[in-house]
Scaffold this motif. Structure first.
Motif, PDB file in Angstrom:
ATOM      1  N   ALA A 143       0.527  -0.971  -0.499  1.00 43.47           N
ATOM      2  CA  ALA A 143      -0.202  -0.208   0.686  1.00 43.47           C
ATOM      3  C   ALA A 143       0.957   1.438  -0.125  1.00 43.47           C
ATOM      4  N   GLN A 144       1.779   1.220   0.490  1.00 47.15           N
ATOM      5  CA  GLN A 144       2.950   2.998   1.076  1.00 47.15           C
ATOM      6  C   GLN A 144       3.546   2.898  -0.436  1.00 47.15           C
ATOM      7  N   VAL A 145       3.636   1.275  -1.456  1.00 46.93           N
ATOM      8  CA  VAL A 145       3.807   1.957  -2.642  1.00 46.93           C
ATOM      9  C   VAL A 145       2.850   2.280  -3.583  1.00 46.93           C
ATOM     10  N   TYR A 146       1.217   1.350  -3.445  1.00 46.85           N
ATOM     11  CA  TYR A 146       0.433   2.290  -4.326  1.00 46.85           C
ATOM     12  C   TYR A 146       0.685   3.369  -4.084  1.00 46.85           C
ATOM     13  N   LEU A 147       0.072   4.316  -3.020  1.00 39.24           N
ATOM     14  CA  LEU A 147       0.031   5.196  -2.562  1.00 39.24           C
ATOM     15  C   LEU A 147       1.087   6.568  -2.638  1.00 39.24           C
ATOM     16  N   ARG A 148       2.493   5.743  -2.875  1.00 37.52           N
ATOM     17  CA  ARG A 148       3.505   6.690  -3.521  1.00 37.52           C
ATOM     18  C   ARG A 148       3.459   7.662  -4.916  1.00 37.52           C
ATOM     19  N   PHE A 149       3.289   5.540  -5.602  1.00 39.37           N
ATOM     20  CA  PHE A 149       2.477   5.959  -6.844  1.00 39.37           C
ATOM     21  C   PHE A 149       1.487   6.504  -7.260  1.00 39.37           C
ATOM     22  N   ALA A 150       0.322   6.530  -6.653  1.00 36.02           N
ATOM     23  CA  ALA A 150      -0.555   6.937  -7.626  1.00 36.02           C
ATOM     24  C   ALA A 150      -0.744   8.605  -6.650  1.00 36.02           C
ATOM     25  N   GLY A 151       0.205   9.002  -5.803  1.00 34.04           N
ATOM     26  CA  GLY A 151       0.634  10.830  -5.492  1.00 34.04           C
ATOM     27  C   GLY A 151      -0.788  10.642  -4.336  1.00 34.04           C
ATOM     28  N   LEU A 152      -0.846   9.951  -3.139  1.00 34.24           N
ATOM     29  CA  LEU A 152      -2.024   9.688  -1.984  1.00 34.24           C
ATOM     30  C   LEU A 152      -0.998  10.128  -1.457  1.00 34.24           C
ATOM     31  N   GLU A 153       0.036  10.273  -1.296  1.00 32.69           N
ATOM     32  CA  GLU A 153       1.010   9.760  -0.157  1.00 32.69           C
ATOM     33  C   GLU A 153       0.152  10.870   0.290  1.00 32.69           C
ATOM     34  N   GLY A 154      -0.004  10.648   2.069  1.00 27.03           N
ATOM     35  CA  GLY A 154      -0.279  11.039   3.533  1.00 27.03           C
ATOM     36  C   GLY A 154      -1.965  12.211   3.275  1.00 27.03           C
ATOM     37  N   VAL A 155      -2.722  11.027   2.636  1.00 25.72           N
ATOM     38  CA  VAL A 155      -4.323  10.883   2.397  1.00 25.72           C
ATOM     39  C   VAL A 155      -4.433   9.832   3.337  1.00 25.72           C
ATOM     40  N   ARG A 156      -5.673  10.273   3.768  1.00 26.90           N
ATOM     41  CA  ARG A 156      -6.723   9.150   5.005  1.00 26.90           C
ATOM     42  C   ARG A 156      -6.444   8.210   4.264  1.00 26.90           C
ATOM     43  N   THR A 157      -6.155   7.104   4.962  1.00 25.57           N
ATOM     44  CA  THR A 157      -6.266   5.404   4.381  1.00 25.57           C
ATOM     45  C   THR A 157      -6.943   4.880   5.514  1.00 25.57           C
ATOM     46  N   ARG A 158      -6.980   3.521   4.947  1.00 32.57           N
ATOM     47  CA  ARG A 158      -7.629   2.127   6.113  1.00 32.57           C
ATOM     48  C   ARG A 158      -7.543   0.741   5.181  1.00 32.57           C
ATOM     49  N   PHE A 159      -7.926   0.186   6.210  1.00 28.58           N
ATOM     50  CA  PHE A 159      -6.915  -1.203   5.802  1.00 28.58           C
ATOM     51  C   PHE A 159      -9.029  -1.989   6.121  1.00 28.58           C
ATOM     52  N   ASP A 160      -9.430  -2.540   4.957  1.00 30.13           N
ATOM     53  CA  ASP A 160     -10.412  -3.425   5.370  1.00 30.13           C
ATOM     54  C   ASP A 160     -10.149  -4.875   5.143  1.00 30.13           C
ATOM     55  N   VAL A 161     -10.801  -5.474   5.291  1.00 33.98           N
ATOM     56  CA  VAL A 161     -10.719  -7.457   4.867  1.00 33.98           C
ATOM     57  C   VAL A 161     -12.110  -7.362   4.508  1.00 33.98           C
ATOM     58  N   VAL A 162     -12.692  -8.424   3.423  1.00 36.66           N
ATOM     59  CA  VAL A 162     -13.658  -8.413   2.884  1.00 36.66           C
ATOM     60  C   VAL A 162     -13.618 -10.125   2.809  1.00 36.66           C
ATOM     61  N   ALA A 163     -14.021 -10.478   3.540  1.00 32.26           N
ATOM     62  CA  ALA A 163     -14.018 -12.128   3.421  1.00 32.26           C
ATOM     63  C   ALA A 163     -15.449 -12.837   3.109  1.00 32.26           C
ATOM     64  N   VAL A 164     -15.433 -13.969   2.025  1.00 31.48           N
ATOM     65  CA  VAL A 164     -15.979 -14.732   0.882  1.00 31.48           C
ATOM     66  C   VAL A 164     -15.790 -15.678   1.672  1.00 31.48           C
ATOM     67  N   THR A 165     -17.008 -16.754   2.249  1.00 27.45           N
ATOM     68  CA  THR A 165     -17.298 -18.285   2.513  1.00 27.45           C
ATOM     69  C   THR A 165     -18.677 -18.758   1.206  1.00 27.45           C
ATOM     70  N   TYR A 166     -17.875 -20.169   0.962  1.00 23.34           N
ATOM     71  CA  TYR A 166     -18.822 -20.933   0.337  1.00 23.34           C
ATOM     72  C   TYR A 166     -18.632 -22.338   0.711  1.00 23.34           C
ATOM     73  N   ASP A 167     -19.605 -22.479   0.183  1.00 25.33           N
ATOM     74  CA  ASP A 167     -20.079 -24.227   0.437  1.00 25.33           C
ATOM     75  C   ASP A 167     -19.670 -24.672  -0.118  1.00 25.33           C
ATOM     76  N   GLU A 211     -21.643 -16.210   2.394  1.00 25.89           N
ATOM     77  CA  GLU A 211     -21.336 -15.725   3.431  1.00 25.89           C
ATOM     78  C   GLU A 211     -20.588 -14.152   2.877  1.00 25.89           C
ATOM     79  N   VAL A 212     -20.891 -13.230   2.600  1.00 27.25           N
ATOM     80  CA  VAL A 212     -19.439 -11.881   2.312  1.00 27.25           C
ATOM     81  C   VAL A 212     -19.537 -10.980   3.511  1.00 27.25           C
ATOM     82  N   ARG A 213     -18.379 -11.421   4.793  1.00 23.70           N
ATOM     83  CA  ARG A 213     -18.866 -10.439   5.826  1.00 23.70           C
ATOM     84  C   ARG A 213     -17.392  -8.586   5.113  1.00 23.70           C
ATOM     85  N   HIS A 214     -17.986  -8.322   5.740  1.00 21.50           N
ATOM     86  CA  HIS A 214     -17.000  -6.507   5.715  1.00 21.50           C
ATOM     87  C   HIS A 214     -15.980  -6.848   6.770  1.00 21.50           C
ATOM     88  N   LEU A 215     -15.173  -6.263   6.810  1.00 20.81           N
ATOM     89  CA  LEU A 215     -14.143  -5.887   8.335  1.00 20.81           C
ATOM     90  C   LEU A 215     -13.698  -4.591   8.086  1.00 20.81           C
TER      91      LEU A 215
END
Length: 131
Positions: free
Chosen positions: A92-116, A123-127
């Protein structure tokens, strides 16, 4: 160039197919919540970011994990290890630098998908702010 004689007989990589489907489902889920998807599967030398999105004025780095119900490798959420979190943060640090987004508010989420066991998503679970 030599031809691989078994190439035509290979089975599809079901794990990869499930992972791709989980990422597509996660992106659609986030869009329904009002997120704007900026990137999918962004890669550099340090790794890959599954989804980069914006939620209002926040850049959200989303790690997507999928698992089968009652699988022997634990749940999709449990698959987000401390080592994986460090790797995603470094990428993410590399991406933010590459995209010119250094210093912007950033959050890390997880989306967990469960299959039968029939490969249906159960289930789709968003954290939000998972790490």
């Amino acid at each position: 160039m030599t031809r691989d004689p078994g190439a035509d007989n290979r089975k599809p990589d079901l794990r990869k197919m499930r992972g791709d489907r989980a990422e597509a489902e996660a992106a659609a889920y986030l869009e329904r919540l009002g997120y704007r998807i900026r990137e999918r599967n962004w890669r550099c030398r340090t790794g890959e970011l599954d989804i980069v999105a914006t939620d209002g004025d926040v850049t959200v780095i989303v790690e997507v994990r999928s698992r089968r119900e009652n699988g022997r490798f634990g749940t999709a959420v449990e698959a987000v290890t401390p080592r994986k979190c460090m790797q995603v943060r470094a990428t993410a640090q590399v991406y933010l630098r590459f995209a010119g987004l250094e210093g912007v508010r950033t959050r890390f989420d997880v989306v967990a998908v469960t299959y039968d066991w029939a490969d249906e998503i159960t289930e789709v679970r968003h954290l939000s702010g998972a790490f």
